[in-house]
Design a protein around this motif. Structure first.
Motif, PDB file in Angstrom:
ATOM      1  N   GLY A   1       0.819  -1.208   0.000  1.00 38.49           N
ATOM      2  CA  GLY A   1       0.000   0.000   0.000  1.00 38.49           C
ATOM      3  C   GLY A   1       0.850   1.253   0.000  1.00 38.49           C
ATOM      4  N   ALA A   2       1.823   1.288  -0.919  1.00 39.73           N
ATOM      5  CA  ALA A   2       2.809   2.378  -0.937  1.00 39.73           C
ATOM      6  C   ALA A   2       2.155   3.756  -1.000  1.00 39.73           C
ATOM      7  N   ARG A   3       1.209   3.916  -1.917  1.00 39.36           N
ATOM      8  CA  ARG A   3       0.615   5.237  -2.098  1.00 39.36           C
ATOM      9  C   ARG A   3      -0.115   5.692  -0.830  1.00 39.36           C
ATOM     10  N   GLU A   4      -0.890   4.809  -0.255  1.00 36.68           N
ATOM     11  CA  GLU A   4      -1.654   5.153   0.951  1.00 36.68           C
ATOM     12  C   GLU A   4      -0.721   5.546   2.094  1.00 36.68           C
ATOM     13  N   CYS A   5       0.327   4.772   2.241  1.00 37.18           N
ATOM     14  CA  CYS A   5       1.285   5.030   3.316  1.00 37.18           C
ATOM     15  C   CYS A   5       1.991   6.375   3.110  1.00 37.18           C
ATOM     16  N   LEU A   6       2.460   6.607   1.887  1.00 35.02           N
ATOM     17  CA  LEU A   6       3.193   7.852   1.612  1.00 35.02           C
ATOM     18  C   LEU A   6       2.294   9.080   1.747  1.00 35.02           C
ATOM     19  N   LYS A   7       1.022   8.901   1.394  1.00 37.82           N
ATOM     20  CA  LYS A   7       0.081  10.018   1.429  1.00 37.82           C
ATOM     21  C   LYS A   7      -0.369  10.348   2.848  1.00 37.82           C
TER      22      LYS A   7
ATOM     23  N   GLY B   1      17.425   8.979   0.777  1.00 33.13           N
ATOM     24  CA  GLY B   1      16.094   9.448   0.418  1.00 33.13           C
ATOM     25  C   GLY B   1      14.983   8.444   0.633  1.00 33.13           C
ATOM     26  N   ARG B   2      15.293   7.282   1.179  1.00 31.21           N
ATOM     27  CA  ARG B   2      14.257   6.269   1.390  1.00 31.21           C
ATOM     28  C   ARG B   2      13.251   6.741   2.426  1.00 31.21           C
ATOM     29  N   CYS B   3      11.962   6.494   2.154  1.00 33.51           N
ATOM     30  CA  CYS B   3      10.901   6.825   3.096  1.00 33.51           C
ATOM     31  C   CYS B   3      10.571   5.600   3.930  1.00 33.51           C
ATOM     32  N   ILE B   4      10.571   5.773   5.234  1.00 31.49           N
ATOM     33  CA  ILE B   4      10.231   4.681   6.142  1.00 31.49           C
ATOM     34  C   ILE B   4       9.074   5.156   7.018  1.00 31.49           C
ATOM     35  N   CYS B   5       8.006   4.367   7.035  1.00 34.80           N
ATOM     36  CA  CYS B   5       6.821   4.740   7.815  1.00 34.80           C
ATOM     37  C   CYS B   5       7.190   4.855   9.301  1.00 34.80           C
ATOM     38  N   ILE B   6       6.919   6.022   9.872  1.00 35.91           N
ATOM     39  CA  ILE B   6       7.220   6.248  11.289  1.00 35.91           C
ATOM     40  C   ILE B   6       5.961   6.798  11.964  1.00 35.91           C
ATOM     41  N   ASN B   7       4.828   6.288  11.452  1.00 46.66           N
ATOM     42  CA  ASN B   7       3.525   6.752  11.899  1.00 46.66           C
ATOM     43  C   ASN B   7       3.094   6.026  13.170  1.00 46.66           C
ATOM     44  N   LYS B   8       2.549   6.786  14.114  1.00 42.67           N
ATOM     45  CA  LYS B   8       2.079   6.167  15.357  1.00 42.67           C
ATOM     46  C   LYS B   8       0.585   5.889  15.233  1.00 42.67           C
ATOM     47  N   ASP B   9       0.241   4.633  15.409  1.00 41.13           N
ATOM     48  CA  ASP B   9      -1.149   4.206  15.388  1.00 41.13           C
ATOM     49  C   ASP B   9      -1.891   4.870  16.554  1.00 41.13           C
TER      50      ASP B   9
ATOM     51  N   HIS C   1      14.641  14.010   7.515  1.00 33.83           N
ATOM     52  CA  HIS C   1      13.395  14.737   7.749  1.00 33.83           C
ATOM     53  C   HIS C   1      12.338  13.775   8.255  1.00 33.83           C
ATOM     54  N   ILE C   2      11.567  14.234   9.230  1.00 37.86           N
ATOM     55  CA  ILE C   2      10.402  13.485   9.681  1.00 37.86           C
ATOM     56  C   ILE C   2       9.214  14.325   9.249  1.00 37.86           C
ATOM     57  N   LYS C   3       8.471  13.825   8.272  1.00 40.19           N
ATOM     58  CA  LYS C   3       7.418  14.691   7.733  1.00 40.19           C
ATOM     59  C   LYS C   3       6.351  13.929   6.965  1.00 40.19           C
ATOM     60  N   TYR C   4       5.254  14.651   6.690  1.00 40.02           N
ATOM     61  CA  TYR C   4       4.253  14.162   5.752  1.00 40.02           C
ATOM     62  C   TYR C   4       4.667  14.674   4.384  1.00 40.02           C
ATOM     63  N   LEU C   5       4.667  13.792   3.387  1.00 44.46           N
ATOM     64  CA  LEU C   5       5.074  14.210   2.052  1.00 44.46           C
ATOM     65  C   LEU C   5       3.981  15.053   1.405  1.00 44.46           C
ATOM     66  N   ALA C   6       4.410  16.005   0.589  1.00 47.26           N
ATOM     67  CA  ALA C   6       3.472  16.758  -0.238  1.00 47.26           C
ATOM     68  C   ALA C   6       3.038  15.845  -1.380  1.00 47.26           C
ATOM     69  N   GLU C   7       1.885  16.158  -1.980  1.00 45.86           N
ATOM     70  CA  GLU C   7       1.347  15.314  -3.042  1.00 45.86           C
ATOM     71  C   GLU C   7       2.368  15.073  -4.163  1.00 45.86           C
ATOM     72  N   ILE C   8       3.049  16.119  -4.541  1.00 47.93           N
ATOM     73  CA  ILE C   8       4.016  16.019  -5.636  1.00 47.93           C
ATOM     74  C   ILE C   8       5.212  15.135  -5.244  1.00 47.93           C
ATOM     75  N   GLU C   9       5.564  15.161  -3.978  1.00 51.05           N
ATOM     76  CA  GLU C   9       6.661  14.303  -3.488  1.00 51.05           C
ATOM     77  C   GLU C   9       6.236  12.833  -3.497  1.00 51.05           C
ATOM     78  N   VAL C  10       4.965  12.593  -3.179  1.00 49.29           N
ATOM     79  CA  VAL C  10       4.442  11.229  -3.211  1.00 49.29           C
ATOM     80  C   VAL C  10       4.546  10.679  -4.628  1.00 49.29           C
ATOM     81  N   GLU C  11       4.088  11.458  -5.601  1.00 46.11           N
ATOM     82  CA  GLU C  11       4.103  11.009  -7.002  1.00 46.11           C
ATOM     83  C   GLU C  11       5.531  10.777  -7.491  1.00 46.11           C
ATOM     84  N   GLU C  12       6.411  11.676  -7.135  1.00 40.84           N
ATOM     85  CA  GLU C  12       7.814  11.569  -7.518  1.00 40.84           C
ATOM     86  C   GLU C  12       8.433  10.289  -6.944  1.00 40.84           C
ATOM     87  N   TYR C  13       8.163  10.041  -5.695  1.00 41.14           N
ATOM     88  CA  TYR C  13       8.720   8.866  -5.012  1.00 41.14           C
ATOM     89  C   TYR C  13       8.179   7.576  -5.629  1.00 41.14           C
ATOM     90  N   LEU C  14       6.868   7.561  -5.920  1.00 43.55           N
ATOM     91  CA  LEU C  14       6.256   6.378  -6.533  1.00 43.55           C
ATOM     92  C   LEU C  14       6.884   6.096  -7.901  1.00 43.55           C
TER      93      LEU C  14
END
Ligand SMILES: [Zn+2]
Ligand SMILES: [Zn+2]
Length: 153
Positions: free
Chosen positions: A18-24, A35-43, A127-140
């Motif tokens: 679920g790459a897109r959902e996670c990145l978004k 530049g690798r994105c690693i999910c660091i989201n707290k449930d 960086h610890i952050k939420y990606l912008a939409e354009i960053e999500v698309e670029e990463y995908l």
């Protein structure tokens, strides 16, 4: 060669599912080195991170180890957990206390430490952050591109 910051050889391997959902929608650890994105989201409900859950394999656990190290500001350890039926899984524990609590709650399971880094380090570009939409698309796009390159060889 593995990235010195996030310990992965593949800089666009995560998110696995679920790459897109996670990145978004999820907070990301963006490796300052590769530049690798690693999910660091707290449930919200349980207060757990992805690294708190069991992994099917050691290599998968290694992909999330950096987020555990970063949050705890020390090297955490990956343990191989074997249940009473002999089934293996892999879990990251921040310290011996957490491991002991887990073993008390899970009778019949045994654990063996299989991986940790020797020293905890911080890097300036992280960086610890939420990606912008354009960053999500670029990463995908990069995930697809990197994947094609690796599956060709
Ligand atoms: Zn996620
Ligand atoms: Zn990295």
């Amino acid at each position: 060669m593995a990235c010195k910051e996030c310990y992965s050889e593949k800089s666009r391997i995560t998110p696995i599912l679920g790459a897109r959902e996670c990145l978004k929608n999820h907070l990301q650890y963006v490796c300052g080195t590769c530049g690798r994105c690693i999910c660091i989201n707290k449930d919200d409900k349980r207060g757990l991170y992805r690294w708190n859950f069991p992994f099917k394999g050691l290599s998968l656990a290694k992909l999330y180890l950096r987020t555990a190290d970063y949050l705890n500001k020390r090297p955490c350890s990956i343990y191989e957990v074997v249940n009473s039926k002999g089934r293996k899984s892999y879990k990251i524990f921040a310290n011996a206390n957490d491991l002991n609590k887990y073993l008390l709650k899970n009778k019949g399971k045994t654990c063996k430490r299989v991986f940790s880094v020797s020293k905890y380090k911080e890097y300036i570009g992280t960086h610890i952050k939420y990606l912008a939409e354009i960053e999500v698309e670029e990463y995908l796009k990069e995930m697809k591109m990197f994947h094609q390159i690796t599956s060709d060889c």
